[in-house]
Design an enzyme around this catalytic site. Structure first.
Site, PDB file in Angstrom:
ATOM      1  N   ALA A  13       0.831  -1.214   0.000  1.00 36.95           N
ATOM      2  CA  ALA A  13       0.000   0.000   0.000  1.00 36.95           C
ATOM      3  C   ALA A  13       0.862   1.260   0.000  1.00 36.95           C
ATOM      4  CB  ALA A  13      -0.922  -0.019   1.224  1.00 36.95           C
ATOM      5  N   CYS A  44       2.919 -11.881  -1.866  1.00 34.22           N
ATOM      6  CA  CYS A  44       2.067 -12.983  -2.326  1.00 34.22           C
ATOM      7  C   CYS A  44       2.864 -14.016  -3.123  1.00 34.22           C
ATOM      8  CB  CYS A  44       0.933 -12.443  -3.196  1.00 34.22           C
ATOM      9  SG  CYS A  44       0.092 -11.035  -2.474  1.00 34.22           S
TER      10      CYS A  44
HETATM   11  C1  LIG Z   1       3.031 -15.733   2.159  1.00 29.23           C
HETATM   12  C2  LIG Z   1       1.994 -14.730   1.797  1.00 29.23           C
HETATM   13  C3  LIG Z   1       1.164 -14.961   0.715  1.00 29.23           C
HETATM   14  C4  LIG Z   1       0.177 -14.042   0.370  1.00 29.23           C
HETATM   15  N1  LIG Z   1      -0.620 -14.300  -0.699  1.00 29.23           N
HETATM   16  C5  LIG Z   1      -1.564 -13.395  -1.056  1.00 29.23           C
HETATM   17  C6  LIG Z   1      -2.368 -13.616  -2.192  1.00 29.23           C
HETATM   18  O1  LIG Z   1      -2.228 -14.624  -2.895  1.00 29.23           O
HETATM   19  N2  LIG Z   1      -3.314 -12.688  -2.502  1.00 29.23           N
HETATM   20  C7  LIG Z   1      -3.475 -11.552  -1.777  1.00 29.23           C
HETATM   21  O2  LIG Z   1      -4.321 -10.721  -2.116  1.00 29.23           O
HETATM   22  N3  LIG Z   1      -2.704 -11.300  -0.675  1.00 29.23           N
HETATM   23  C8  LIG Z   1      -1.765 -12.196  -0.309  1.00 29.23           C
HETATM   24  N4  LIG Z   1      -0.972 -11.943   0.782  1.00 29.23           N
HETATM   25  C9  LIG Z   1      -1.207 -10.740   1.592  1.00 29.23           C
HETATM   26  C10 LIG Z   1      -0.468  -9.508   1.057  1.00 29.23           C
HETATM   27  O3  LIG Z   1       0.891  -9.789   0.910  1.00 29.23           O
HETATM   28  C11 LIG Z   1      -0.661  -8.367   2.018  1.00 29.23           C
HETATM   29  O4  LIG Z   1      -2.048  -8.117   2.107  1.00 29.23           O
HETATM   30  C12 LIG Z   1       0.036  -7.091   1.576  1.00 29.23           C
HETATM   31  O5  LIG Z   1       1.406  -7.252   1.596  1.00 29.23           O
HETATM   32  C13 LIG Z   1      -0.343  -5.950   2.519  1.00 29.23           C
HETATM   33  O6  LIG Z   1       0.379  -4.836   2.150  1.00 29.23           O
HETATM   34  P1  LIG Z   1       0.581  -3.613   3.149  1.00 29.23           P
HETATM   35  O7  LIG Z   1       1.451  -2.635   2.431  1.00 29.23           O
HETATM   36  O8  LIG Z   1      -0.709  -3.146   3.657  1.00 29.23           O
HETATM   37  O9  LIG Z   1       1.311  -4.208   4.422  1.00 29.23           O
HETATM   38  P2  LIG Z   1       2.655  -5.042   4.573  1.00 29.23           P
HETATM   39  O10 LIG Z   1       2.957  -5.846   3.397  1.00 29.23           O
HETATM   40  O11 LIG Z   1       2.533  -5.736   5.904  1.00 29.23           O
HETATM   41  O12 LIG Z   1       3.759  -3.911   4.714  1.00 29.23           O
HETATM   42  C14 LIG Z   1       3.767  -3.036   5.804  1.00 29.23           C
HETATM   43  C15 LIG Z   1       5.184  -2.538   6.009  1.00 29.23           C
HETATM   44  O13 LIG Z   1       5.148  -1.515   6.989  1.00 29.23           O
HETATM   45  C16 LIG Z   1       6.326  -1.596   7.762  1.00 29.23           C
HETATM   46  N5  LIG Z   1       6.110  -0.946   9.048  1.00 29.23           N
HETATM   47  C17 LIG Z   1       5.182  -1.295   9.982  1.00 29.23           C
HETATM   48  N6  LIG Z   1       5.264  -0.459  11.041  1.00 29.23           N
HETATM   49  C18 LIG Z   1       6.263   0.410  10.768  1.00 29.23           C
HETATM   50  C19 LIG Z   1       6.822   1.514  11.477  1.00 29.23           C
HETATM   51  N7  LIG Z   1       6.372   1.877  12.679  1.00 29.23           N
HETATM   52  N8  LIG Z   1       7.843   2.176  10.901  1.00 29.23           N
HETATM   53  C20 LIG Z   1       8.306   1.828   9.679  1.00 29.23           C
HETATM   54  N9  LIG Z   1       7.818   0.803   8.964  1.00 29.23           N
HETATM   55  C21 LIG Z   1       6.794   0.110   9.500  1.00 29.23           C
HETATM   56  C22 LIG Z   1       6.556  -3.096   7.907  1.00 29.23           C
HETATM   57  O14 LIG Z   1       7.932  -3.348   8.189  1.00 29.23           O
HETATM   58  C23 LIG Z   1       6.139  -3.625   6.543  1.00 29.23           C
HETATM   59  O15 LIG Z   1       7.249  -3.768   5.711  1.00 29.23           O
HETATM   60  C24 LIG Z   1       0.033 -12.853   1.137  1.00 29.23           C
HETATM   61  C25 LIG Z   1       0.885 -12.607   2.229  1.00 29.23           C
HETATM   62  C26 LIG Z   1       1.856 -13.530   2.548  1.00 29.23           C
HETATM   63  C27 LIG Z   1       2.754 -13.253   3.724  1.00 29.23           C
END
Ligand SMILES: Cc1cc2nc3c(=O)[nH]c(=O)nc-3n(C[C@H](O)[C@H](O)[C@H](O)COP(=O)(O)OP(=O)(O)OC[C@H]3O[C@@H](n4cnc5c(N)ncnc54)[C@H](O)[C@@H]3O)c2cc1C
Length: 562
Positions: A13, A44
Site C-alpha cells: 500500500a 504474495c
Molecule cells: C506468504 C503470503 C502470501 C500471500 N498471498 C496473497 C495472495 O495470494 N493474494 C493476496 O491478495 N494477498 C496475499 N498476501 C497478503 C499480502 O501480501 C498483504 O495483504 C500485503 O502485503 C499488505 O500490504 P501492506 O502494504 O498493507 O502491508 P505489509 O505488506 O505488511 O507492509 C507493511 C510494512 O510496513 C512496515 N512498518 C510497519 N510499522 C512500521 C513503522 N512503525 N515504521 C516503519 N515501517 C513500519 C513493515 O515493516 C512492513 O514492511 C500474502 C501474504 C503472505 C505473507
C-alpha cells in the site's frame, strides 16, 4: 515548497500510494519510511519462491523489465525519498510531524508532513504454544522468512513439516513444501480448513490433499511443541496424537499494526484495523490509512471487517495516493474476494458463505453445481464445483465459492462483478456471457448454478448438501438414497447404502422406490437426479430431494456397488 507527504510502510500500500501521489503531483515532497531493508516486494509470491517456481528473490522486487525497486530506483525514477531501516515511533498530530529512528544508527529525526499515510501492514499472530521458542519454528511474512524456508527445504532431504493453521498461507505453503519433496501435516483447530468457505466445499479440498499424501487434521488443537534435546523442534503434540516434525510453520492468522495510530489517538474500528472513511481518511483528516492496517467496509455484510489482502492493499494505496494529491477518489469497499491454488486445484470465494450468513442471521439458500468448465466433448475439460449463496428475501447473489481443477476463478470473478452490481440470481442466470467450446459450456456452470438457485427459491427443487446428507446418515435417518447413474458408474464408486435405479428405469421401477421414506437422489452432477426428482414428483412422491452437486461433490466414504 510542495505538499509534504510522508508514507509509513514500504511494501504494497505504501509504495503504491507514493507512486500515485507522485504521478499526480510533480512538486510534492514524498518520503517513505520503512523499518526493514527491502521494500515494494510481492509478498504474495513468497510461497512460489520457496517452492522454486520463482527462481530468484529479485524477481519479487523488480519491475517487469528487471529493475530492482530499491531506494535508488524510487529516488531516480519516482523522485521519492526512501528511508529504509528506519522505524516510525510516534506521530505528533499537533505539530504534524512523525518521529523516526534509524534502526542501526539509533538516531532520531522529525519528518514534518502536510499529509500522512499509514501503510504499516499486519503482523502474524504469535500463539502462546509451549515450545514456541524451539529452533525451526517459523512464521512467514517477509522475504527473509522465505529465504530461511527455501534454504532449509533445499538443504534437508524429505523434510517433515507441520503447518499449524489451515488458512490461505498454510494451504499455499503445503503445496510449496510438497514440491520440495517434503511431507506435510496440516493442523487446523476449526472443523475445516479455509474457514471463510463452507465445510462442504473445503472437505473436497481436504480430500484432494489427502489423496496427494498430505496429512490434514481438522478439529485438532496443538497442545505443545517438543524438542529433541538440541533445541530443535521434533514433535507436535496435539489433541489427536503426536506427530514428528523437523520444521513447524505457525500460520494462525495476522493482526493489523495499529500501535502508532492508537498512540496518536486515531480511532481503531471494531475489526481491529485503523478506522477509515471511503476516502481512506482516518479520524484525523490529514492522516490516511491503507492496506492491511486499515479497516475495510464489507459491502455484503454492511459492516467493517479486517481483510489483509494484497489485491485490496494496492487499490487502497492508489486511492490514498490520489486523495493526498488532491485528486479525490472514493474506495467503494470490498466483496471479500480471495483466490488460491492448492496443487492442481483452484479455489476462490467472495461474499458470504452459508455459515457466515447464518451467523449474521440472514436467511439464504445455497445452490451447488458440479460441471466441467468446458463441454464434455472438448479435450482438456476439467470439473469445477461452485456454490452460490442467495438471499431469500431479495433473491440477490450474496456469496460464491468454488473448488476444482477447472477454471474456477473465471466464474468467481463474474459472480463478484454481479454481486457488486447487486444482481439477483435471476439476472445472473441471464447474463450474456461469451461462449465458445474452448472456454465454457453454452450454458456456463455459473448460469447453471444461478438457475438451480432460482429453482430452489421458487420451491421447484429441494436439495441437501453433502454435509447435511452425511449428518442424516450418521444420525441413522431412515432415508432412501437413490443412485440414478448407470450400473458402471455405480460399480466404480457410490455412496454407501444407495440403491441403483438408472434414470431410464425410474418410471418402470417405481415399486422399488418407497413413497413413505425421504428420498435423496443423486448422479454424477445431480442433473439426472433432478430429472428423476421431477419424474417422482409427477408420480405423486412428496418427499424427494437431490444431492447438491452430486457425486462429484461428495467428499466422504465411498463403496463399490454390488
Ligand atoms: C506468504 C503470503 C502470501 C500471500 N498471498 C496473497 C495472495 O495470494 N493474494 C493476496 O491478495 N494477498 C496475499 N498476501 C497478503 C499480502 O501480501 C498483504 O495483504 C500485503 O502485503 C499488505 O500490504 P501492506 O502494504 O498493507 O502491508 P505489509 O505488506 O505488511 O507492509 C507493511 C510494512 O510496513 C512496515 N512498518 C510497519 N510499522 C512500521 C513503522 N512503525 N515504521 C516503519 N515501517 C513500519 C513493515 O515493516 C512492513 O514492511 C500474502 C501474504 C503472505 C505473507
Amino acid at each position: 515548497m510542495g505538499t509534504r507527504i510522508v508514507v509509513i510502510g514500504g511494501v504494497a500500500a505504501g509504495p503504491k500510494a507514493a507512486a500515485r501521489a507522485r504521478r499526480l503531483d510533480a512538486s510534492a515532497e514524498i518520503t517513505i519510511v520503512e523499518k526493514d531493508e527491502l521494500l515494494s516486494y510481492a509478498g504474495c509470491g513468497l510461497p512460489y519462491y520457496i517452492s522454486g517456481l520463482v527462481e530468484d528473490r529479485r524477481q519479487l522486487m523488480a519491475t517487469p523489465i528487471g529493475v530492482l525497486r530499491d531506494p535508488k530506483f524510487f529516488a531516480q525514477v519516482k523522485n521519492v525519498r526512501v528511508l529504509n531501516r528506519t522505524l516510525a515511533v510516534r506521530i505528533d498530530r499537533a505539530a504534524k510531524a512523525v518521529e523516526v529512528v534509524g534502526v542501526e544508527s539509533g538516531e532520531s529525526q522529525r519528518l514534518p508532513y502536510d499529509k500522512l499515510i499509514l501503510a504499516t501492514g499486519a503482523t502474524p499472530v504469535n500463539p502462546p504454544i509451549p515450545g514456541r521458542d524451539l529452533r525451526n519454528v517459523w512464521q512467514l511474512k517477509q522475504v527473509e522468512d522465505a529465504d530461511r524456508f527455501r534454504e532449509y527445504l533445499q538443504r534437508v532431504e524429505h523434510p517433515n513439516v507441520a503447518i499449524i493453521g489451515g488458512g490461505l498461507i498454510g494451504m499455499e505453503m503445503t503445496e510449496a513444501i510438497v514440491e520440495r519433496e517434503g511431507s506435510v501435516t496440516v493442523i487446523e483447530m476449526l472443523p475445516h480448513v479455509l474457514p471463510m468457505l463452507d465445510a462442504d466445499i473445503t472437505h473436497l479440498l481436504e480430500k484432494h490433499m489427502r489423496d496427494i499424501g498430505v496429512n490434514v487434521l481438522t478439529s485438532t488443537r496443538v497442545e505443545r511443541l517438543e524438542g529433541n534435546g538440541d533445541g530443535c523442534v521434533a514433535r507436535v503434540v496435539t489433541s489427536r496424537g503426536t506427530f514428528d516434525a523437523d520444521l513447524v510453520l505457525l500460520s494462525v492468522g495476522i493482526r493489523p499494526n495499529v500501535d502508532l495510530a492508537k498512540e496518536a489517538g486515531l480511532i481503531i474500528g471494531p475489526s481491529g484495523g485503523v478506522y477509515v472513511n471511503d476516502y481512506m481518511q482516518t479520524s484525523e483528516p490529514n492522516i490516511y490509512a491503507a492496506g492491511d492496517c486499515a479497516e475495510k467496509s464489507c459491502n455484503i455484510r454492511g459492516t467493517s471487517c479486517f481483510l489483509p489482502l494484497g489485491s485490496v492493499a494496492n487499490k487502497e494505496g492508489r486511492g490514498a495516493g490520489s486523495n493526498v494529491a488532491g485528486h479525490i477518489e472514493r474506495f467503494p469497499g470490498v466483496q471479500g474476494a480471495s483466490a488460491l491454488k492448492v496443487f492442481d486445484w483452484n479455489v476462490g470465494r467472495a461474499g458470504l458463505s452459508v455459515e457466515q450468513a447464518e451467523e449474521l442471521g440472514i436467511p439464504v439458500i445455497s445452490a451447488t453445481v458440479s460441471a466441467p468448465d468446458r463441454p464434455h466433448y472438448y479435450p482438456g475439460n476439467k470439473p469445477i464445483i461452485l456454490k452460490l449463496v442467495a438471499e431469500k428475501a431479495s433473491r440477490r447473489l450474496i456469496g460464491i465459492e468454488g473448488v476444482g481443477p477447472g477454471d474456477v476463478l473465471k466464474r468467481i470473478d463474474v459472480a463478484i462483478t454481479a454481486m457488486t452490481a447487486r444482481m439477483t440470481v435471476d439476472e445472473v442466470a441471464n447474463l450474456d456471457l461469451a461462449y465458445a467450446p474452448p472456454y465454457s459450456e453454452a450454458m456456463d456452470v455459473l448460469i447453471h448454478g444461478a438457475n438451480i438457485a432460482r429453482n430452489k427459491l421458487d420451491r421447484l427443487l429441494r436439495g441437501v448438501t453433502v454435509t447435511e446428507l452425511q449428518a442424516m446418515r450418521q444420525g441413522g435417518e431412515d432415508l432412501f438414497l437413490l443412485d440414478v447413474r448407470s450400473p458402471d458408474e455405480h460399480q466404480n464408486g457410490c455412496i454407501p447404502g444407495s440403491t441403483l435405479v438408472p434414470l431410464g428405469a425410474v418410471r418402470s421401477r417405481l415399486d422399488q422406490i418407497p413413497r413413505d421414506r425421504p428420498v435423496v437422489a443423486y448422479c454424477k452432477t445431480s442433473l439426472r437426479a433432478w430429472e428423476a426428482a421431477c419424474i417422482l414428483a409427477g408420480q405423486g412422491y412428496t418427499n424427494v430431494a437431490i444431492l447438491d452437486g452430486g457425486f462429484l461433490a461428495w467428499p466422504f466414504d465411498v463403496c463399490h456397488g454390488a
